[in-house]
Every structure is written in C-alpha cells, then in structure tokens.
Design a protein around this motif. Structure first.
Motif, PDB file in Angstrom:
ATOM      1  N   ALA A  73     -10.156  -5.307   9.711  1.00 24.95           N
ATOM      2  CA  ALA A  73     -10.749  -4.098   9.133  1.00 24.95           C
ATOM      3  C   ALA A  73      -9.674  -3.113   8.704  1.00 24.95           C
ATOM      4  O   ALA A  73      -9.762  -2.489   7.640  1.00 24.95           O
ATOM      5  N   GLU A  74      -8.640  -2.988   9.521  1.00 23.32           N
ATOM      6  CA  GLU A  74      -7.558  -2.050   9.206  1.00 23.32           C
ATOM      7  C   GLU A  74      -6.760  -2.528   7.997  1.00 23.32           C
ATOM      8  O   GLU A  74      -6.413  -1.747   7.105  1.00 23.32           O
ATOM      9  N   LEU A  75      -6.498  -3.828   7.955  1.00 21.15           N
ATOM     10  CA  LEU A  75      -5.791  -4.376   6.801  1.00 21.15           C
ATOM     11  C   LEU A  75      -6.619  -4.248   5.525  1.00 21.15           C
ATOM     12  O   LEU A  75      -6.080  -3.991   4.440  1.00 21.15           O
ATOM     13  N   ALA A  76      -7.911  -4.423   5.638  1.00 24.92           N
ATOM     14  CA  ALA A  76      -8.784  -4.258   4.470  1.00 24.92           C
ATOM     15  C   ALA A  76      -8.689  -2.842   3.924  1.00 24.92           C
ATOM     16  O   ALA A  76      -8.583  -2.633   2.703  1.00 24.92           O
ATOM     17  N   GLN A  77      -8.701  -1.864   4.824  1.00 32.80           N
ATOM     18  CA  GLN A  77      -8.603  -0.482   4.380  1.00 32.80           C
ATOM     19  C   GLN A  77      -7.231  -0.190   3.777  1.00 32.80           C
ATOM     20  O   GLN A  77      -7.123   0.491   2.745  1.00 32.80           O
ATOM     21  N   ALA A  78      -6.185  -0.717   4.396  1.00 30.20           N
ATOM     22  CA  ALA A  78      -4.838  -0.515   3.870  1.00 30.20           C
ATOM     23  C   ALA A  78      -4.681  -1.188   2.507  1.00 30.20           C
ATOM     24  O   ALA A  78      -4.048  -0.630   1.597  1.00 30.20           O
ATOM     25  N   ALA A  79      -5.265  -2.379   2.348  1.00 26.81           N
ATOM     26  CA  ALA A  79      -5.209  -3.068   1.056  1.00 26.81           C
ATOM     27  C   ALA A  79      -5.921  -2.261  -0.017  1.00 26.81           C
ATOM     28  O   ALA A  79      -5.459  -2.160  -1.160  1.00 26.81           O
ATOM     29  N   GLY A  82      -3.691   0.455  -1.068  1.00 27.46           N
ATOM     30  CA  GLY A  82      -2.628  -0.046  -1.927  1.00 27.46           C
ATOM     31  C   GLY A  82      -3.099  -0.311  -3.342  1.00 27.46           C
ATOM     32  O   GLY A  82      -2.399   0.010  -4.315  1.00 27.46           O
ATOM     33  N   ALA A  83      -4.281  -0.886  -3.466  1.00 29.57           N
ATOM     34  CA  ALA A  83      -4.830  -1.139  -4.794  1.00 29.57           C
ATOM     35  C   ALA A  83      -5.094   0.167  -5.530  1.00 29.57           C
ATOM     36  O   ALA A  83      -4.799   0.299  -6.732  1.00 29.57           O
ATOM     37  N   GLU A  84      -5.638   1.146  -4.811  1.00 35.78           N
ATOM     38  CA  GLU A  84      -5.916   2.451  -5.438  1.00 35.78           C
ATOM     39  C   GLU A  84      -4.624   3.157  -5.840  1.00 35.78           C
ATOM     40  O   GLU A  84      -4.609   3.940  -6.797  1.00 35.78           O
ATOM     41  N   ALA A  85      -3.528   2.877  -5.132  1.00 33.93           N
ATOM     42  CA  ALA A  85      -2.237   3.473  -5.475  1.00 33.93           C
ATOM     43  C   ALA A  85      -1.595   2.798  -6.685  1.00 33.93           C
ATOM     44  O   ALA A  85      -0.590   3.288  -7.203  1.00 33.93           O
ATOM     45  N   MET A 124      -9.222  -8.566   3.335  1.00 37.66           N
ATOM     46  CA  MET A 124      -8.435  -7.864   2.314  1.00 37.66           C
ATOM     47  C   MET A 124      -8.911  -8.214   0.908  1.00 37.66           C
ATOM     48  O   MET A 124      -8.992  -7.352   0.035  1.00 37.66           O
ATOM     49  N   ILE A 125      -9.233  -9.486   0.708  1.00 39.16           N
ATOM     50  CA  ILE A 125      -9.719  -9.923  -0.607  1.00 39.16           C
ATOM     51  C   ILE A 125     -11.053  -9.273  -0.929  1.00 39.16           C
ATOM     52  O   ILE A 125     -11.290  -8.819  -2.066  1.00 39.16           O
ATOM     53  N   ALA A 126     -11.932  -9.193   0.068  1.00 42.53           N
ATOM     54  CA  ALA A 126     -13.262  -8.627  -0.160  1.00 42.53           C
ATOM     55  C   ALA A 126     -13.222  -7.123  -0.379  1.00 42.53           C
ATOM     56  O   ALA A 126     -14.123  -6.560  -1.014  1.00 42.53           O
ATOM     57  N   ALA A 127     -12.166  -6.462   0.104  1.00 45.85           N
ATOM     58  CA  ALA A 127     -12.136  -4.994   0.100  1.00 45.85           C
ATOM     59  C   ALA A 127     -11.655  -4.376  -1.191  1.00 45.85           C
ATOM     60  O   ALA A 127     -11.900  -3.188  -1.431  1.00 45.85           O
ATOM     61  N   GLN A 128     -10.995  -5.158  -2.044  1.00 42.97           N
ATOM     62  CA  GLN A 128     -10.366  -4.542  -3.219  1.00 42.97           C
ATOM     63  C   GLN A 128     -10.116  -5.612  -4.285  1.00 42.97           C
ATOM     64  O   GLN A 128     -10.241  -6.811  -3.995  1.00 42.97           O
ATOM     65  N   PRO A 129      -9.748  -5.219  -5.518  1.00 38.70           N
ATOM     66  CA  PRO A 129      -9.750  -6.179  -6.615  1.00 38.70           C
ATOM     67  C   PRO A 129      -8.446  -6.926  -6.875  1.00 38.70           C
ATOM     68  O   PRO A 129      -8.451  -7.873  -7.663  1.00 38.70           O
ATOM     69  N   VAL A 130      -7.305  -6.524  -6.292  1.00 43.20           N
ATOM     70  CA  VAL A 130      -6.053  -7.174  -6.672  1.00 43.20           C
ATOM     71  C   VAL A 130      -5.769  -8.371  -5.775  1.00 43.20           C
ATOM     72  O   VAL A 130      -6.351  -8.534  -4.697  1.00 43.20           O
ATOM     73  N   GLU A 131      -4.862  -9.221  -6.233  1.00 42.96           N
ATOM     74  CA  GLU A 131      -4.592 -10.479  -5.540  1.00 42.96           C
ATOM     75  C   GLU A 131      -3.969 -10.238  -4.162  1.00 42.96           C
ATOM     76  O   GLU A 131      -3.112  -9.376  -3.982  1.00 42.96           O
ATOM     77  N   VAL A 132      -4.392 -11.039  -3.207  1.00 49.31           N
ATOM     78  CA  VAL A 132      -3.832 -11.022  -1.855  1.00 49.31           C
ATOM     79  C   VAL A 132      -3.005 -12.289  -1.670  1.00 49.31           C
ATOM     80  O   VAL A 132      -3.481 -13.405  -1.919  1.00 49.31           O
TER      81      VAL A 132
END
Length: 329
Positions: A73-79, A82-85, A124-132
């Motif tokens: 969960a924490e990595l998903a939020q951090a990912a 990162g994508a938003e940045a 991490m993949i489910a949380a944001q759009p960029v490649e993991v």
C-alpha cells in the motif's frame, strides 16, 4: 523513442551520486540514455512527507524514479506520487545490499520474498499509469540462482512487470559489506543471458562490471535488451555517454563532448547558485569528465580545491575548463 528503446543503455541509480545535478550533466552528454534517481524510500515520501526528494526537471527526461520499500500500500502511494511528479518509470529496488535497508526489508533481502515483491509490483501497477520495473540481483547468500532467479522472475512477470534489470552478481547479506558486494561476488553474465532465453517476453537489462561502450555493445549483441552502467558512467561519464547516442541508439553524429557539456552546465550552475545552492553540489559530479585526457588532473584539482570556497561560482568552472583546453592544444 519508447522507454524500452531508451533502456538499451541506462545509468544506474547510485546513492549519493545520481542526484538531479548529476542527471543534468549526464543528459548533456547523451540525449537518449535512460537515467535513474537515487533510491527514494516509500516511507520517506508517504510517512515523512519528503516530497522534495522527487524534485527534478523535465530536461532530465527520460528519467526513472527508484523506490525502496516492501509495504504494497505504501509503495502504491509512493508510485502514484512519482507518476504525478512526472517520472516516466517507477523502479523497485530489490538489489541494494546495505545493512540499513535490510533492516527495513528493502533492497536485496526482497530476493528471499518473491511473493511479497509480486504483491508490491501489482499494487504499484494498479495505482498509477507509468511502467513499473524491478532491479534485482541473481540471488542472495546461500540461494541457488539457477533455481531462485527464474522463480523470482516468474512471480513478478505474473504480477505485470515487463522490464527487469538484473545485477549479475549475488548479494552476500551476511559477510560482505555493500562495497565488497559490488566487486567480490563473481559476475554471472551467462546466467542472465539464460534468463532472457527462458523469459523472451521480458525486457532484460544486465548490470554489473560494464566499463565501456564496447562491452555494452557486445552484451546487446548477445541478445540482451539493455545494459545498465554504474560506476563507470559516473567516474568516466564521457567515455560511456558521449558516443552513446550514435553507437547504442543509432543517431547520426557528431558525438557530444565533455567541453560542450561543461559549457551547457554553466547556465544551470548560475541558476543553482541564484537559488541559494553551492557550487560544489554540482561540480562534485563533474570531476571525472576529462578522465584519461590531458588536463584531467588540473581540472579535478581546481574544482576540488576551489568549489567549496565561499563565493565560488561559474568563473571557477570556466577557468578549469580553460586549463583543460590549453593542456589539450
């Protein structure tokens, strides 16, 4: 050019080295090489609010954020952060052998927990759009890499990972220091090449021991998809990066030059100083630019001795460059 194409050559994430100043320099040497941040821990971003660790410039692109952590969960939020940045790739560190990260279940210790790594990657993949992606070792301690590495790759591929960087050495978490882990465990390039044969749909980059573009070319010719260069890209950046766009990415010349990179860095240095920064924060990454060339020693000495002095500015860099040009004449 796709991120997979940029990943034909990458500069490794290195703690205390590949900060935004280093990445800016490297981008002036190569337009296409994929760059990585230092490892940023998910707890620092999510619990510590250290969003300044995500600072970077669009001029650094293509650039990937490397995360450390083991809580899905924490990595998903951090990912997501990162994508938003604006990062174009989120990489999970499963290779660092530091005691400090082992105690937090970060880095190479995760090679012993493939199911957890797969769970982290899926989140991490489910949380944001960029490649993991994942950076790993061939194994740790008493693991048998021929057995453990395929099982690890199978797990993360099933979770949706399509690109992996394999440091072709074991990590000995019990008995070797992080520095020793970079040199003492033998390189097993053949094993990484066998992984490419076993997992043809995975984009596999190899890391560890590569010190020249010729070596990188040979590894690509062997069937691997990418080569990641670490210390050589930092200590002799011109040797690795100046010809990379032509040799690795097939662009027409001319190649970049270290002299051109220095001149391109001057406006960046001025802006950094105007924002309250110190000269040595940038120039410490430039010391190896002329490694092996006439004037290299004087270049290093002038910057090492002068850049920490109060009021040091771009004129010092210009003076150091001037003596390099004179030495080469």
């Amino acid at each position: 050019m796709s991120l997979n194409q940029h990943a034909r050559l990458s500069a490794a994430p290195m703690m205390d080295w590949t900060d935004r100043h280093c990445r800016t320099l490297h981008r002036h040497l190569s337009r296409h090489t994929l760059l990585y941040t230092e490892m940023v821990t998910a707890p620092a971003l999510v619990r510590g609010g250290a969003v300044h660790l995500l600072d970077h410039s669009p001029e650094e692109h293509p650039v990937a954020l490397q995360l450390g952590g083991s809580d899905p969960a924490e990595l998903a939020q951090a990912a997501r952060m990162g994508a938003e940045a604006g990062y174009q790739e989120i990489n999970l560190n499963c290779g660092c052998p530091s005691d400090r990260v082992q105690s937090g279940m970060i880095g190479a210790i995760l090679m012993t927990r493939p199911a957890l790594v797969a769970e982290c990657c899926a989140a991490m993949i489910a949380a944001q759009p960029v490649e993991v992606t994942v950076k790993c070792r061939i194994g740790v301690d008493d693991q048998t890499p021929e057995d453990e590495l395929p099982a690890f790759l199978e797990k993360i591929a099933a979770a949706g990972v399509r690109r992996v960087i394999i440091h072709a050495r074991k990590a000995w978490l019990d008995g070797l220091s992080p520095k020793e882990n970079r040199d003492i465990p033998p390189l097993e390039y053949d094993l990484v090449q066998r992984m490419k044969a076993l997992f043809p749909d995975l984009h596999i980059s190899i890391n560890g021991g590569v010190t020249s573009l010729d070596e990188a070319e040979a590894l690509l010719a062997s069937g691997l998809d990418g080569v990641m260069v670490g210390r050589a890209a930092y200590h002799q950046p011109a040797d690795i990066l100046c010809a990379a766009d032509r040799v690795i990415f097939g662009e027409a010349g001319p190649d970049s030059t270290p002299e051109g990179a220095v001149r391109a860095m001057l406006p960046y240095i001025e802006a950094h100083l105007a924002g309250g920064g110190r000269l040595h924060q940038v120039t410490r990454h430039m010391l190896g630019l002329f490694a092996g060339r006439p004037g290299a020693r004087g270049w290093r000495r002038m910057l090492s001795e002068g850049a920490t002095r109060p009021g040091a500015g771009p004129e010092l860099v210009e003076a150091a460059l001037g003596q390099v040009v004179r030495a080469a004449a």
